[in-house]
Every structure is written in structure tokens, then in C-alpha cells.
Design a protein around this motif. Structure first.
Motif, short mmCIF file in Angstrom:
data_model
loop_
_atom_site.label_atom_id
_atom_site.label_comp_id
_atom_site.label_asym_id
_atom_site.label_seq_id
_atom_site.Cartn_x
_atom_site.Cartn_y
_atom_site.Cartn_z
N MET A 1 10.66 -6.64 8.94
CA MET A 1 9.52 -6.96 8.09
C MET A 1 8.18 -6.66 8.77
N ARG A 2 8.19 -6.00 9.90
CA ARG A 2 6.96 -5.85 10.67
C ARG A 2 6.16 -4.62 10.25
N ASN A 3 6.69 -3.75 9.39
CA ASN A 3 5.97 -2.55 9.03
C ASN A 3 4.81 -2.80 8.07
N LEU A 4 4.67 -4.00 7.55
CA LEU A 4 3.64 -4.30 6.57
C LEU A 4 2.26 -4.49 7.19
N ALA A 5 2.19 -4.69 8.50
CA ALA A 5 0.95 -5.08 9.13
C ALA A 5 -0.22 -4.15 8.87
N PRO A 6 -0.07 -2.82 8.94
CA PRO A 6 -1.25 -1.96 8.78
C PRO A 6 -1.96 -2.14 7.46
N ILE A 7 -1.26 -2.60 6.43
CA ILE A 7 -1.92 -2.81 5.15
C ILE A 7 -3.07 -3.80 5.29
N LEU A 8 -2.92 -4.79 6.16
CA LEU A 8 -3.95 -5.81 6.29
C LEU A 8 -5.16 -5.32 7.07
N LEU A 9 -5.15 -4.10 7.58
CA LEU A 9 -6.35 -3.51 8.14
C LEU A 9 -7.43 -3.37 7.07
N LEU A 10 -7.04 -3.40 5.82
CA LEU A 10 -8.00 -3.35 4.73
C LEU A 10 -9.04 -4.44 4.84
N GLN B 1 0.34 6.48 3.22
CA GLN B 1 0.30 6.74 4.65
C GLN B 1 1.43 6.02 5.37
N GLN B 2 1.68 4.77 5.00
CA GLN B 2 2.71 3.99 5.66
C GLN B 2 4.11 4.48 5.30
N ALA B 3 4.29 4.88 4.05
CA ALA B 3 5.60 5.37 3.63
C ALA B 3 5.99 6.64 4.39
N ALA B 4 4.99 7.42 4.78
CA ALA B 4 5.26 8.68 5.48
C ALA B 4 5.90 8.44 6.84
N THR B 5 5.67 7.25 7.42
CA THR B 5 6.23 6.94 8.74
C THR B 5 7.31 5.87 8.68
N LEU C 1 4.73 -10.17 -1.49
CA LEU C 1 5.86 -9.26 -1.68
C LEU C 1 6.72 -9.84 -2.81
N PRO C 2 6.55 -9.34 -4.04
CA PRO C 2 7.31 -9.87 -5.17
C PRO C 2 8.80 -9.52 -5.03
N PHE C 3 9.64 -10.52 -5.21
CA PHE C 3 11.08 -10.31 -5.04
C PHE C 3 11.67 -9.43 -6.13
N ASP C 4 11.12 -9.49 -7.35
CA ASP C 4 11.70 -8.68 -8.42
C ASP C 4 11.47 -7.20 -8.16
N CYS C 5 10.37 -6.86 -7.49
CA CYS C 5 10.12 -5.48 -7.11
C CYS C 5 10.97 -5.08 -5.91
N PHE C 6 11.03 -5.96 -4.93
CA PHE C 6 11.74 -5.65 -3.68
C PHE C 6 13.25 -5.58 -3.88
N GLY C 7 13.74 -6.32 -4.88
CA GLY C 7 15.17 -6.24 -5.19
C GLY C 7 16.03 -7.23 -4.42
N LYS D 1 10.59 0.90 0.30
CA LYS D 1 10.57 0.03 -0.88
C LYS D 1 9.69 -1.18 -0.64
N GLU D 2 9.77 -1.73 0.56
CA GLU D 2 8.95 -2.90 0.91
C GLU D 2 7.47 -2.55 0.83
N ILE D 3 7.11 -1.41 1.40
CA ILE D 3 5.71 -0.97 1.37
C ILE D 3 5.25 -0.78 -0.07
N ALA D 4 6.09 -0.16 -0.89
CA ALA D 4 5.72 0.12 -2.27
C ALA D 4 5.48 -1.15 -3.08
N CYS D 5 6.14 -2.24 -2.69
CA CYS D 5 6.07 -3.48 -3.48
C CYS D 5 4.93 -4.42 -3.09
N ILE D 6 4.34 -4.22 -1.92
CA ILE D 6 3.29 -5.13 -1.45
C ILE D 6 2.09 -5.14 -2.40
N GLN D 7 1.56 -6.33 -2.63
CA GLN D 7 0.35 -6.50 -3.46
C GLN D 7 -0.67 -7.35 -2.70
N ILE D 8 -1.94 -7.13 -2.99
CA ILE D 8 -3.01 -7.97 -2.43
C ILE D 8 -3.82 -8.48 -3.62
#
Length: 211
Positions: free
Chosen positions: A1-10, A55-59, A92-98, A67-74
Motif C-alpha cells: 500500500m506504499r505506492n500511494l504516497a506521491p499523490i499527497l505531494l499535491l 505518472q504513478q501508473a507508469a512506474t 480508497l473506495p472499496f467498490d472501485c478497488f475490488g 488499480k489502487e492508483i486509479a481508484c484513489i480520490q481526494i
């Protein structure tokens, strides 16, 4: 679950200060309510997400990470300009994440979320805690630091995360003064229909007695 961090650079991106508020997922649909503190200005982190996600999905190392990256919302983000402080709610909505996260997933999700600001800030000596709000357990971290290259500017990072029925949710601030931190902690929150007068109680970092 650690790949989500860069999103919070926003949170620290100057462009957000100029962006007008835009439509975002409804917090109530995710199972919570948290209003921006009085005197803070809403910013539009949600509309910048597609580029960041791309950008995050590319790495990403796996399809699950993508899928986790695609589902994140702010759904909530704001700033207070004197000195500049930021807050955001990431979900991270569970219905999106599956799949539905469990308690054992929460520390990894929370710790990963708190890494983002460290790309722009130097934080040290973090302290951790856990506390309960009704049936909800929350994980919390607090650390002191400053923007990279500016040791004269003290900041506090604080992040609190929990699992709701419909989503994993983290509330985070990068606070430039004590009042901003109090604003973040002292705002009322509703979790799955249950009302609490403040997001972070004064006892959140109290040491729990050994069982």
C-alpha cells in the motif's frame, strides 16, 4: 500500500493555490463527513489527479498497484495562507478497488500515505499512536520538520487513517503553526453515521498500558 504516497505531494504544489474548487467525490458517499475548518480556503486537488495517476501508473510494479492508483480520490483539500498550511483527505473506495481492506492493512496504507510530504519536507522523530472512535480504530502519526532548504520554517506533519465500511480514508495536514494543527484536529467528523466532536482527541498519543 506504499505506492500511494506521491499523490499527497499535491498538498505542497503551488499550483493548487491558484486552482478554483471543482467537483469531487462526495465524502458522504464514502461514509464520512469532515468540513474544511473556518478560515481555510478550498483548493482543487481532485482535478490534478489524472496527470499524477498517469505518472504513478507508469512506474507501478503490478496490476494491483495500477488499480489502487486509479481508484484513489481526494474529496477534500484546503490551505491556510499565513503561514501556508495544507490539509487533505485521501480515500480508497472499496467498490472501485475490488476488495475490502482489513485492520492488518491499515498501518501499511497509513504509513505509505504519510511518505508523500517527505519529498518536499525534512521530518524527523515521528511519534505514532492509535485511538478508537466508537467501533473505528484510527492510526496516527505526527512529526516535526521543515521544507527542504528552509530550516527556519517549522512545520508539523500529522496524518490519521481509518477503515470505513466503504473506503479506507486518511486525513492529513502539513501545518505551519499550532493553530493550523488545532484546526485540523478539532474539526468534527462523522464516520459511518456516527458523530464525533473532533477528529483527533487530546489522548491520541497517550501510551497504552501493556496488556
Amino acid at each position: 500500500m506504499r505506492n500511494l504516497a506521491p499523490i499527497l505531494l499535491l498538498l505542497a504544489a503551488p499550483v493548487l493555490a491558484q486552482a478554483p474548487p471543482a467537483a469531487a467525490p462526495t465524502p458522504e458517499d464514502l461514509g464520512f463527513t469532515y468540513h474544511i475548518p473556518q478560515g481555510w480556503d478550498a483548493i482543487d486537488a481532485q482535478s490534478t489527479l489524472p496527470e499524477v495517476k498517469q505518472q504513478q501508473a507508469a512506474t507501478a510494479k503490478s496490476d494491483d498497484e495500477k488499480k489502487e492508483i486509479a481508484c484513489i480520490q481526494i474529496p477534500i483539500s484546503a490551505r491556510h495562507a499565513a503561514p501556508p498550511s495544507f490539509l487533505a483527505v485521501m480515500a480508497l473506495p472499496f467498490d472501485c478497488f475490488g476488495q475490502i481492506m482489513t485492520a492488518k492493512d491499515l498501518p501499511g496504507f497509513a504509513e505509505g500515505s504519510s511518505e508523500g510530504p517527505r519529498k518536499s519536507f525534512d521530518f524527523g522523530d515521528p511519534v505514532y499512536g492509535t485511538y478508537a472512535m466508537g467501533s473505528h480504530s484510527l492510526w496516527i502519526e505526527r512529526a516535526k520538520g521543515n521544507p527542504k532548504g528552509h530550516p527556519e520554517m517549522p512545520y508539523t506533519l500529522e496524518i490519521a487513517c481509518s477503515l470505513l465500511k466503504k473506503a479506507a480514508v486518511c486525513w492529513m495536514t502539513v501545518a505551519g503553526d499550532d493553530q493550523a494543527l488545532k484546526d485540523f484536529e478539532g474539526t468534527a467528523v462523522v464516520l459511518d453515521g456516527d458523530f464525533y466532536s473532533q477528529l483527533v482527541p487530546a489522548t491520541a498519543f497517550d501510551k497504552k498500558p501493556a496488556s
